[in-house]
Design an enzyme around this catalytic site. Structure first.
Site, PDB file in Angstrom:
ATOM      1  N   LYS A 183     -60.403  44.086 102.527  1.00 33.55           N
ATOM      2  CA  LYS A 183     -61.284  43.163 101.816  1.00 33.55           C
ATOM      3  C   LYS A 183     -60.545  41.836 101.662  1.00 33.55           C
ATOM      4  CE  LYS A 183     -61.598  41.915  97.832  1.00 33.55           C
ATOM      5  NZ  LYS A 183     -61.813  40.465  98.155  1.00 33.55           N
ATOM      6  N   GLU A 259     -48.165  43.517  95.331  1.00 35.83           N
ATOM      7  CA  GLU A 259     -47.377  42.290  95.487  1.00 35.83           C
ATOM      8  C   GLU A 259     -48.059  41.253  94.624  1.00 35.83           C
ATOM      9  OE1 GLU A 259     -46.429  38.804  96.151  1.00 35.83           O
ATOM     10  OE2 GLU A 259     -47.319  38.975  98.143  1.00 35.83           O
ATOM     11  N   CYS A 293     -46.679  32.805  96.469  1.00 34.46           N
ATOM     12  CA  CYS A 293     -46.054  33.586  95.400  1.00 34.46           C
ATOM     13  C   CYS A 293     -44.536  33.445  95.430  1.00 34.46           C
ATOM     14  CB  CYS A 293     -46.461  35.049  95.506  1.00 34.46           C
ATOM     15  SG  CYS A 293     -46.141  35.774  97.126  1.00 34.46           S
ATOM     16  N   GLU A 390     -46.995  30.557  86.542  1.00 36.56           N
ATOM     17  CA  GLU A 390     -46.962  30.312  87.978  1.00 36.56           C
ATOM     18  C   GLU A 390     -47.831  29.087  88.280  1.00 36.56           C
ATOM     19  OE1 GLU A 390     -47.170  32.978  92.049  1.00 36.56           O
ATOM     20  OE2 GLU A 390     -48.428  33.560  90.352  1.00 36.56           O
TER      21      GLU A 390
END
Length: 488
Positions: A183, A259, A293, A390
């Site tokens: 997906k 992750e 990331c 982040e």
């Protein structure tokens, strides 16, 4: 879009891939895919329903036994052929990726090179899954340790690296003998759809790869995850979503790989080669417009070199060209959407309100598309939001430190632990940093660390498991121990 771009987009599959057939979603539902550099609609793709998702699981389950029996050499050959096809279609894939995600074409080409390596690496690993046949310590028998495919897998990929994240998950799953439902992110489904067609051309049997595009990820994925026939979930994305998926997976004790988020420290010691550190900072921060990331978010610079580092870096950042990724010379593309621009701007303003100095950028760019100026902040207070959250944008935030112990404490002051970067010419200090900093990966005098042959993953709330490397295929294999008594 120009005529070349329009022609290319019309050649991308836009339906669901279910059991080897391209099918419309239930009710022929569709959603639009946008170019983030213009806001223009590129095309619409099938918008799967929960029933479509369950159909994909049915087909993956039906294909599992035959695929698991396929010889490792056959699986290897198919992955090798897929690797070749990705390179043969590199120009098309790069343009598709740039159109739907926004990154400069040069970076799209680099991602294809990186992402294709997972196909080649796991083509090689498919024939190197080792077991053990050894006597038990008591001498009363022999232990046999073997591995077998875990079973049907659900792979959920993010929007920021649409090719590499797909190949990094599909390749080890197929190499291990697992069927998959992938997906892709609703923001960038086109690259995955095109790659799926290349897998078909490479010889992947019907039902082994199923692609489900949807604007309703939670509603479509939840019943798949709840079904006991699914045996593996691999997710790349935010920590918040990862936590929710882990809660869902707990009910069926589903094997997971996660992750998740990152907030990487980039440490520059007083003995570092500053020119090298600046170059590394540009690579670690601005690749993919900071939307990675592994991107360096917290720049921890020794107080004796902080001013020189900041000034040199700001000069380089002010020279960057911002624009649509298809334009020559562009090095900074758009953020993925307007919400990302708003977040970046909010973090910058919070830091400035706490005393940070803005040396470059610091504002959204007016006009079409989701653009934000590449920015450099110095003298950032460690209590600022930009230090804890982040960023996922082209913003450097510099914090000064005085001692090695302080640098380590600042680096570890995060719930995340994915990547870290250290610049020093002292080998013993570098070795200490490897031991002391909480991260799953580290670059020592290196601003780019990802490699298909290396295990990718983090510690703390940056995730579970590893992708790539010798470790990657075992995420898709079960281990079985058998005892044969000596009397036999």
């Amino acid at each position: 879009m120009n005529d070349t771009e329009k022609l290319l987009i019309t050649n991308v599959p836009t339906k669901l891939l279910l059991g080897g057939e391209w099918r419309a979603a239930e009710g022929d539902a569709r959603f639009d895919v946008l170019d983030p550099s213009t806001g223009e609609v590129l095309c619409s793709v099938a918008d799967a329903s929960p029933a479509d998702g369950m159909r994909a699981l049915d087909l993956a389950v039906a294909a599992q036994a035959a695929w698991a029996r396929t010889s490792p050499r056959t699986r290897s050959d198919i992955l090798q052929r897929a690797y070749q096809l990705v390179h043969e279609h590199e120009d098309r894939l790069a343009l598709i990726m740039t159109l739907e995600m926004g990154k400069p074409l040069a970076e799209s080409h680099a991602e294809i090179g990186y992402g294709a390596e997972f196909l080649r690496w796991f083509a090689e690993e498919a024939v190197r899954v080792n077991g053990r046949y050894t006597p038990v310590p008591e001498g009363t028998g022999t232990m046999v340790v073997t591995h077998r495919p875990v079973g049907p897998c659900l792979l959920i990929t993010p929007w920021n690296f649409p090719l590499a994240m797909a190949t990094r998950k599909i390749a080890p799953a197929l190499a291990a003998g697992c069927t998959v439902i992938i997906k892709p992110a609703a923001l960038t489904p086109l690259t995955t759809l095109y790659v799926a067609r290349l897998f078909e051309e490479a010889g992947v049997p019907a039902g082994v790869i199923n692609v489900v595009t949807t604007s309703r990820s939670g509603a479509v994925c939840a019943p798949i995850i709840a079904d006991p026939r699914l045996r593996k979930l691999s997710f790349t994305g935010s920590t918040d979503v990862g936590r929710a998926l882990l809660r869902q997976a707990a009910d069926s004790v589903l094997r997971t790989s996660m992750e998740l988020g990152g907030n990487a420290p980039f440490i520059v010691f007083d003995d570092a080669d500053l020119d090298d550190a600046v170059q590394g900072a540009l690579a670690a921060k601005f690749r993919n417009t900071g939307q990675a990331c592994t991107a360096a978010n917290r720049f921890l610079v020794h107080e004796s070199v902080a001013d020189r580092f900041a000034a040199t870096l700001a000069d380089r950042v002010r020279a960057m060209r911002v624009g649509r990724g298809t334009e020559p010379g562009v090095t900074i593309g758009p953020l993925i959407d307007d919400a990302a621009v708003t977040k970046a701007d909010s973090l910058v303003h919070d830091a400035v309100s706490r005393g940070a100095r803005l040396l470059a950028g610091g504002s959204p760019i007016d006009g079409a598309g989701s653009f934000y100026e590449p920015s450099v902040l110095t003298d950032v207070d460690a209590g600022s939001r930009i230090f804890a959250e982040e960023i996922f944008g082209p913003v450097v935030s510099i914090v000064r430190f005085g001692s090695e112990d302080e640098a380590v404490a600042l680096a570890n002051a995060s719930e995340y632990g994915l990547a870290a970067y250290v610049y020093t010419r002292d080998l013993q200090r570098a070795r200490r940093m490897i031991e002391l900093i909480d991260s799953g990966m580290m670059g020592v005098n290196a601003g780019v660390i990802s490699n298909a042959a290396a295990p990718f993953g983090g510690v703390k709330q940056s995730g579970l498991g590893r992708e790539g490397g010798a470790e990657g295929i075992y995420e898709y294999l079960e281990t079985k121990y058998s005892l044969i008594p000596s009397a036999l």
